[in-house]
Design a protein around this motif. Structure first.
Motif, PDB file in Angstrom:
ATOM      1  N   PHE A  49       6.672  25.565  20.011  1.00 16.33           N
ATOM      2  CA  PHE A  49       7.208  24.242  19.650  1.00 16.33           C
ATOM      3  C   PHE A  49       6.680  23.810  18.289  1.00 16.33           C
ATOM      4  O   PHE A  49       5.611  24.233  17.854  1.00 16.33           O
ATOM      5  N   GLY A  50       7.481  22.976  17.617  1.00 16.75           N
ATOM      6  CA  GLY A  50       7.102  22.484  16.292  1.00 16.75           C
ATOM      7  C   GLY A  50       7.886  23.181  15.193  1.00 16.75           C
ATOM      8  O   GLY A  50       8.281  24.343  15.321  1.00 16.75           O
ATOM      9  N   VAL A  51       8.100  22.464  14.096  1.00 17.17           N
ATOM     10  CA  VAL A  51       8.935  22.970  13.011  1.00 17.17           C
ATOM     11  C   VAL A  51       8.353  24.234  12.384  1.00 17.17           C
ATOM     12  O   VAL A  51       9.013  25.270  12.294  1.00 17.17           O
ATOM     13  N   ALA A  52       7.094  24.174  11.929  1.00 20.42           N
ATOM     14  CA  ALA A  52       6.511  25.333  11.244  1.00 20.42           C
ATOM     15  C   ALA A  52       6.359  26.546  12.163  1.00 20.42           C
ATOM     16  O   ALA A  52       6.767  27.653  11.785  1.00 20.42           O
ATOM     17  N   PRO A  53       5.795  26.392  13.372  1.00 17.84           N
ATOM     18  CA  PRO A  53       5.679  27.580  14.236  1.00 17.84           C
ATOM     19  C   PRO A  53       7.014  28.233  14.563  1.00 17.84           C
ATOM     20  O   PRO A  53       7.135  29.461  14.530  1.00 17.84           O
ATOM     21  N   CYS A  54       8.030  27.426  14.867  1.00 18.01           N
ATOM     22  CA  CYS A  54       9.327  27.996  15.233  1.00 18.01           C
ATOM     23  C   CYS A  54      10.005  28.670  14.042  1.00 18.01           C
ATOM     24  O   CYS A  54      10.579  29.754  14.167  1.00 18.01           O
ATOM     25  N   SER A  55       9.928  28.038  12.877  1.00 17.74           N
ATOM     26  CA  SER A  55      10.549  28.620  11.692  1.00 17.74           C
ATOM     27  C   SER A  55       9.890  29.953  11.326  1.00 17.74           C
ATOM     28  O   SER A  55      10.567  30.946  11.049  1.00 17.74           O
ATOM     29  N   LEU A  56       8.550  29.981  11.355  1.00 20.57           N
ATOM     30  CA  LEU A  56       7.842  31.209  11.005  1.00 20.57           C
ATOM     31  C   LEU A  56       8.015  32.280  12.080  1.00 20.57           C
ATOM     32  O   LEU A  56       8.097  33.473  11.770  1.00 20.57           O
ATOM     33  N   ALA A  57       8.068  31.860  13.337  1.00 17.91           N
ATOM     34  CA  ALA A  57       8.294  32.835  14.412  1.00 17.91           C
ATOM     35  C   ALA A  57       9.649  33.514  14.245  1.00 17.91           C
ATOM     36  O   ALA A  57       9.787  34.717  14.493  1.00 17.91           O
ATOM     37  N   LEU A  58      10.647  32.765  13.803  1.00 13.94           N
ATOM     38  CA  LEU A  58      11.975  33.339  13.583  1.00 13.94           C
ATOM     39  C   LEU A  58      12.011  34.250  12.358  1.00 13.94           C
ATOM     40  O   LEU A  58      12.689  35.266  12.346  1.00 13.94           O
ATOM     41  N   SER A  59      11.258  33.883  11.327  1.00 16.07           N
ATOM     42  CA  SER A  59      11.343  34.637  10.074  1.00 16.07           C
ATOM     43  C   SER A  59      10.440  35.863  10.039  1.00 16.07           C
ATOM     44  O   SER A  59      10.732  36.829   9.333  1.00 16.07           O
ATOM     45  N   GLN A  60       9.344  35.853  10.801  1.00 15.22           N
ATOM     46  CA  GLN A  60       8.363  36.936  10.703  1.00 15.22           C
ATOM     47  C   GLN A  60       8.638  38.112  11.636  1.00 15.22           C
ATOM     48  O   GLN A  60       8.079  39.180  11.471  1.00 15.22           O
ATOM     49  N   SER A  61       9.412  37.903  12.652  1.00 13.92           N
ATOM     50  CA  SER A  61       9.787  38.978  13.587  1.00 13.92           C
ATOM     51  C   SER A  61       8.591  39.586  14.319  1.00 13.92           C
ATOM     52  O   SER A  61       8.618  40.762  14.691  1.00 13.92           O
ATOM     53  N   ARG A  62       7.530  38.812  14.517  1.00 13.60           N
ATOM     54  CA  ARG A  62       6.390  39.305  15.298  1.00 13.60           C
ATOM     55  C   ARG A  62       6.570  39.006  16.783  1.00 13.60           C
ATOM     56  O   ARG A  62       5.869  39.555  17.618  1.00 13.60           O
ATOM     57  N   ARG A  63       7.484  38.123  17.086  1.00 14.78           N
ATOM     58  CA  ARG A  63       7.866  37.820  18.463  1.00 14.78           C
ATOM     59  C   ARG A  63       9.311  38.263  18.673  1.00 14.78           C
ATOM     60  O   ARG A  63      10.084  38.344  17.706  1.00 14.78           O
TER      61      ARG A  63
END
Length: 308
Positions: A49-63
């Motif tokens: 949850f949250g703007v930064a965690p969700c955006s980075l989770a989508l862009s980094q492909s570690r999840r």
């Protein structure tokens, strides 16, 4: 007269009906009822949850992402939600527009900023996966590498804040003890402002053996302490006086107990933060993440001055 009497009775009945409805909640208009969204989670997933965690989770492909949940927004937030939708669509992730109360339910009432992502959890990396810098030659031994080692940090807010500071200040690697330590939860990611999504965190089952091995390789192991008088057999200096010219490991202890005695005895020196005034009993120490930020800035600023 008859008409007047009937009118009076009608008025009285209407008033009684009005009074009887005062304590009743307003009824929704027909067709306006909306059942809350029922989310059946993918096995093994968690809600970021949250703007930064969700955006980075989508862009980094570690999840591996499964679904993106966005608040139905208007005005200035509408553009941000549209950007999230485009980002998710580009990765083939379904997007669901939901009400704020449904986002609240998804993340247990945490501050979600209108965005939740269902995805696989982050995992610690094992030290076997890490590329170990070669320190065999003189040049290698003089490199200003800084590693942060965490012993039994259990509060997810503290762990997130520690990762945020370490990432921002230029720490080269973070290593945590596996036992009695907080995992990389969505709360950790939010508290780190998304740093947990981009910064590798390693873990070890045997912290003492790890520190012994690094000492044998030529690293300096430096502990931290809030009360210098509690330390025996290890020299204690102010963080302002600490100078270093070889790879260093900064070891941070748990919120309540600090460093274990076994770990203290493996440290070459202990660092303390000098207070700016005489302190009242009971408020003689700093929060672990705040203290670590001060120590890391003091140490990493030397690295930056030397251009390493």
């Amino acid at each position: 007269a008859v008409g007047g009497s009937g009118g009076a009775r009608g008025t009285r009945a209407a008033r009684e009906l009005w009074l009887s409805q005062l304590d009743e909640p307003p009824r929704p208009r027909k067709g306006m009822e909306r059942k809350p969204l029922c989310v059946r989670r993918t096995k093994g997933s968690e809600i970021v949850f949250g703007v930064a965690p969700c955006s980075l989770a989508l862009s980094q492909s570690r999840r591996e992402p499964f679904r993106l949940f966005l608040k139905q927004s208007s005005g200035s937030r509408r553009l941000l939600m549209s950007e999230f939708a485009l980002q998710a669509t580009a990765r083939g992730v379904p997007v669901l527009r939901v009400q704020p109360r449904e986002l609240d339910a998804l993340c247990g009432g945490q501050v979600h900023q209108g965005v939740c992502l269902e995805a696989t959890p982050l995992r610690f990396k094992s030290l076997e996966e890490a590329e170990t810098p070669h320190l065999g030659d003189e040049e290698g031994r003089k490199r200003r590498l800084v590693w942060l080692v965490l012993e039994h940090i259990q509060d997810p807010m503290n762990l997130g804040a520690l990762l945020r500071s370490a990432y921002f200040l230029g720490v080269d690697r973070v290593v945590t003890s596996r036992r009695n330590s907080c995992p990389l939860t969505p709360t950790v990611s939010k508290a780190s402002a998304g740093a947990a999504e981009v910064f590798d965190v390693y873990s070890t089952d045997d912290l003492q053996s790890f520190l012994k091995a690094k000492t044998a390789e030529g690293w300096e192991v430096v502990g931290t302490v809030s009360k210098p008088e509690d330390v025996e057999d290890v020299p204690v200096i102010s963080c302002l006086d600490f100078q270093w010219n070889k790879p260093v490991i900064i070891v941070i202890g748990s919120e309540g107990e600090g460093l274990s005695l076994e770990t203290q005895l493996l440290c070459h020196r202990m660092l303390a933060i000098p207070p700016g005034r005489a302190l009242h009993p009971g408020i003689e120490s700093l929060n672990v993440s705040v203290a670590t930020g001060i120590l890391l800035h003091s140490i990493c600023s030397q690295k930056q001055r030397h251009g390493d």
